[in-house]
Design a protein around this motif. Structure first.
Motif, mmCIF file in Angstrom:
data_model
loop_
_atom_site.group_PDB
_atom_site.id
_atom_site.type_symbol
_atom_site.label_atom_id
_atom_site.label_comp_id
_atom_site.label_asym_id
_atom_site.label_seq_id
_atom_site.Cartn_x
_atom_site.Cartn_y
_atom_site.Cartn_z
ATOM 1 N N SER A 1 -35.181 -75.955 -37.099
ATOM 2 C CA SER A 1 -35.628 -75.623 -38.451
ATOM 3 C C SER A 1 -36.463 -74.359 -38.361
ATOM 4 O O SER A 1 -37.677 -74.417 -38.161
ATOM 5 C CB SER A 1 -36.447 -76.773 -39.048
ATOM 6 N N VAL A 2 -35.821 -73.221 -38.498
ATOM 7 C CA VAL A 2 -36.493 -71.949 -38.272
ATOM 8 C C VAL A 2 -37.578 -71.689 -39.308
ATOM 9 O O VAL A 2 -38.714 -71.351 -38.977
ATOM 10 C CB VAL A 2 -35.476 -70.791 -38.272
ATOM 11 N N HIS A 3 -37.241 -71.851 -40.592
ATOM 12 C CA HIS A 3 -38.107 -71.277 -41.623
ATOM 13 C C HIS A 3 -39.202 -72.188 -42.135
ATOM 14 O O HIS A 3 -40.078 -71.742 -42.867
ATOM 15 C CB HIS A 3 -37.255 -70.763 -42.796
ATOM 16 N N THR A 4 -39.184 -73.446 -41.766
ATOM 17 C CA THR A 4 -40.230 -74.351 -42.248
ATOM 18 C C THR A 4 -40.396 -75.496 -41.266
ATOM 19 O O THR A 4 -39.419 -76.013 -40.732
ATOM 20 C CB THR A 4 -39.906 -74.872 -43.665
ATOM 21 N N ALA B 1 -42.313 -66.475 -32.809
ATOM 22 C CA ALA B 1 -41.270 -65.519 -33.221
ATOM 23 C C ALA B 1 -41.803 -64.750 -34.419
ATOM 24 O O ALA B 1 -41.723 -65.204 -35.551
ATOM 25 C CB ALA B 1 -39.969 -66.241 -33.573
ATOM 26 N N GLY B 2 -42.388 -63.589 -34.156
ATOM 27 C CA GLY B 2 -42.972 -62.806 -35.234
ATOM 28 C C GLY B 2 -44.380 -63.250 -35.557
ATOM 29 O O GLY B 2 -44.906 -64.201 -34.973
ATOM 30 N N PRO B 3 -45.017 -62.573 -36.507
ATOM 31 C CA PRO B 3 -46.397 -62.913 -36.878
ATOM 32 C C PRO B 3 -46.482 -64.308 -37.499
ATOM 33 O O PRO B 3 -45.516 -64.785 -38.107
ATOM 34 C CB PRO B 3 -46.768 -61.835 -37.897
ATOM 35 N N ALA C 1 -34.632 -61.164 -39.071
ATOM 36 C CA ALA C 1 -35.017 -60.205 -38.031
ATOM 37 C C ALA C 1 -35.717 -60.879 -36.858
ATOM 38 O O ALA C 1 -35.852 -60.273 -35.790
ATOM 39 C CB ALA C 1 -35.928 -59.133 -38.630
ATOM 40 N N GLN C 2 -36.161 -62.131 -37.054
ATOM 41 C CA GLN C 2 -36.867 -62.846 -35.991
ATOM 42 C C GLN C 2 -35.980 -63.868 -35.266
ATOM 43 O O GLN C 2 -36.458 -64.582 -34.381
ATOM 44 C CB GLN C 2 -38.095 -63.562 -36.572
ATOM 45 N N LEU C 3 -34.712 -63.941 -35.644
ATOM 46 C CA LEU C 3 -33.847 -64.956 -35.034
ATOM 47 C C LEU C 3 -33.642 -64.724 -33.539
ATOM 48 O O LEU C 3 -33.549 -65.686 -32.764
ATOM 49 C CB LEU C 3 -32.490 -64.997 -35.754
ATOM 50 N N CYS C 4 -33.585 -63.476 -33.125
ATOM 51 C CA CYS C 4 -33.415 -63.192 -31.699
ATOM 52 C C CYS C 4 -34.628 -63.706 -30.920
ATOM 53 O O CYS C 4 -34.484 -64.363 -29.884
ATOM 54 C CB CYS C 4 -33.230 -61.690 -31.480
ATOM 55 N N LEU D 1 -30.365 -70.223 -41.508
ATOM 56 C CA LEU D 1 -31.064 -69.484 -40.461
ATOM 57 C C LEU D 1 -31.014 -70.245 -39.143
ATOM 58 O O LEU D 1 -30.750 -69.680 -38.085
ATOM 59 C CB LEU D 1 -32.515 -69.232 -40.869
ATOM 60 N N SER D 2 -31.274 -71.528 -39.221
ATOM 61 C CA SER D 2 -31.225 -72.368 -38.017
ATOM 62 C C SER D 2 -29.805 -72.488 -37.491
ATOM 63 O O SER D 2 -29.593 -72.632 -36.278
ATOM 64 C CB SER D 2 -31.758 -73.762 -38.338
ATOM 65 N N GLY D 3 -28.835 -72.441 -38.386
ATOM 66 C CA GLY D 3 -27.443 -72.558 -37.962
ATOM 67 C C GLY D 3 -27.036 -71.481 -36.983
ATOM 68 O O GLY D 3 -26.256 -71.727 -36.057
ATOM 69 N N HIS D 4 -27.557 -70.267 -37.148
ATOM 70 C CA HIS D 4 -27.195 -69.188 -36.229
ATOM 71 C C HIS D 4 -27.802 -69.394 -34.852
ATOM 72 O O HIS D 4 -27.168 -69.092 -33.839
ATOM 73 C CB HIS D 4 -27.600 -67.836 -36.823
#
Length: 422
Positions: free
Chosen positions: A3-6, A66-68, A79-82, A109-112
């Motif tokens: 869950s990347v974004h939350t 991953a990022g700030p 842009a922070q997925l890498c 986002l998490s799917g990638h």
């Protein structure tokens, strides 16, 4: 789980946290109860949280740098997925080979990240969309911002890459096929659930109102959720204005709680709802309340005569299911999964379109007949019992096993090749 974004530890109703957060928390707990160990990877958004937290026995949450920590919108996260993927791979490298059996990603986002992890680890990718760009763009609220083309492309790639897709309803499964050309045999329908221990009728409406400081005899239509055009809380305010125009005497007993915080495109105009209430002349009736924890949210549901959910798009509608489990009927838009959650005329009313007049007509029925809330609320509590999280976990586990079984021949060939070339 990814869950990347939350984070599942975030308060639902704030920022981008909502039903998906509840989904991950409850599903993970129930999977752990079935003996499945779960690790949830999410982006670190605070320096105060430990890198690894135990959500429940058998469930770990890993915060990946991953990022700030702050200041990144959801639109800036690609842009922070890498960096996020790199963090996930570093943690994976510390485990023995074959440690993870399945990758379950949530949101595109998490799917990638899951796509790459699945290929690198040789395990199935199970993906849950939760929402879809093409579906949202087909039903935008007036003035709302369309989802970008990059998301559409990203979702299309994930649909092709995933071993299994999990849809909340048959309607969502059909949308995956219609909009993204998903393969029906690889698309499974698993209904989300309700915590039937937390969300119950409890001691009833009067007791809940006493705890919340609401008048005992008031007529209380409730909105609970993120404040953004997609969720359409403004429709409720317009409907209240229609009610008062038709019957000014209602003003003496009308209380309209709006429980939640600005989110998504609503962040650009955080005071929009307060200004709208003032412009419509109903500011004295509306009580804006910040997001609350799940136990307090259950009290808000119990205290209301009716929950109003006029969303333009809902993949399922957890809020409607939770309110019904508390014995509160629902007036909702007939979109997405809401016709599955709400039985029209039995546990509430479904409204076609978003005309405030139609919502006002439905609310007037509850205002004029207080016994209607009790009758439909009783049926709602019974109906909600079919959505327990234990059933969700059992069905999800079946999807994992199907994905593993389909992958088994390829994994056996890979192991045989490895033995022959070791």
């Amino acid at each position: 789980m990814l869950s990347v974004h939350t984070s599942p530890l975030d308060q639902p109703g704030t920022g981008d946290a909502g039903g998906m957060n509840v989904y991950m928390v409850e599903l993970s707990r129930e999977l752990a109860a079935l003996g499945i160990e779960v690790e949830i990877f999410t982006r670190a958004t605070s320096g105060t949280r430990e890198p690894v937290c135990e959500l429940a026995p058998g469930v770990l949450v890993r915060h990946v740098d991953a990022g700030p920590y702050e200041g990144l919108s959801k639109e800036e996260l690609p842009a922070q997925l890498c960096a996020f993927t790199h963090g996930v791979m570093q943690i994976w490298a510390g485990h023995h080979p074959g440690y993870f059996d399945v990758v379950h990603s949530h949101y595109w986002l998490s799917g990638h990240v899951g796509w790459l992890a699945s290929q690198r680890w040789g395990v199935p990718l199970v993906h849950a969309m939760h929402t879809m760009a093409k579906v949202k763009n087909a039903a935008l609220a007036a003035g709302d911002t369309p989802e970008p083309a990059a998301r559409v492309i990203g979702e299309t790639q994930i649909v092709r890459a995933a071993d299994r897709l999990i849809a909340n309803t048959t309607e969502e499964a059909a949308q995956l096929v219609r909009y993204y050309d998903a393969d029906p045999p690889r698309t499974a329908v698993v209904h989300p659930g309700v915590n039937l221990t937390r969300f119950t009728p409890g001691a009833g409406r009067a007791a809940a109102r006493a705890r919340l400081g609401l008048p005992r005899e008031a007529f209380v239509p409730l909105f609970a959720g993120r404040i953004q055009p997609l969720k359409a809380p403004d429709i409720l305010l317009y409907a209240v204005r229609e009610l008062l125009d038709a019957d000014p005497s209602l003003r003496s007993r009308l209380v309209v709680p709006i429980v939640g915080g600005p989110s998504g495109s609503g962040l650009a105009r955080p005071e929009r709802m307060q200004k709208l209430a003032a412009r419509l002349g109903v500011a004295d009736l509306v009580r804006f309340h910040p997001p609350v924890g799940q136990d307090a949210l259950a009290d808000w549901y119990r205290a209301a005569n009716v929950l109003v959910m006029p969303s333009y798009s809902e993949s399922f509608g957890l809020v409607a299911a939770e309110a019904q489990a508390c014995g509160t009927p629902v007036v909702a838009a007939a979109v997405g999964g809401l016709p599955v959650v709400v039985r029209d005329g039995v546990t509430g009313f479904l409204i076609e379109g978003h005309d405030p007049v139609h919502y006002a007509d439905a609310l007037r029925r509850f205002a004029e007949r207080p016994e209607l809330s009790e009758a439909l609320g009783g049926a709602a509590a019974l109906h909600a019992r079919r959505f327990g999280w234990s059933a969700t976990a059992t069905d999800t586990l079946a999807v994992y096993r199907e994905a593993l079984a389909a992958r088994a021949p390829a994994r056996q060939r890979a192991r045989a090749w490895s033995r022959g070339h070791g």
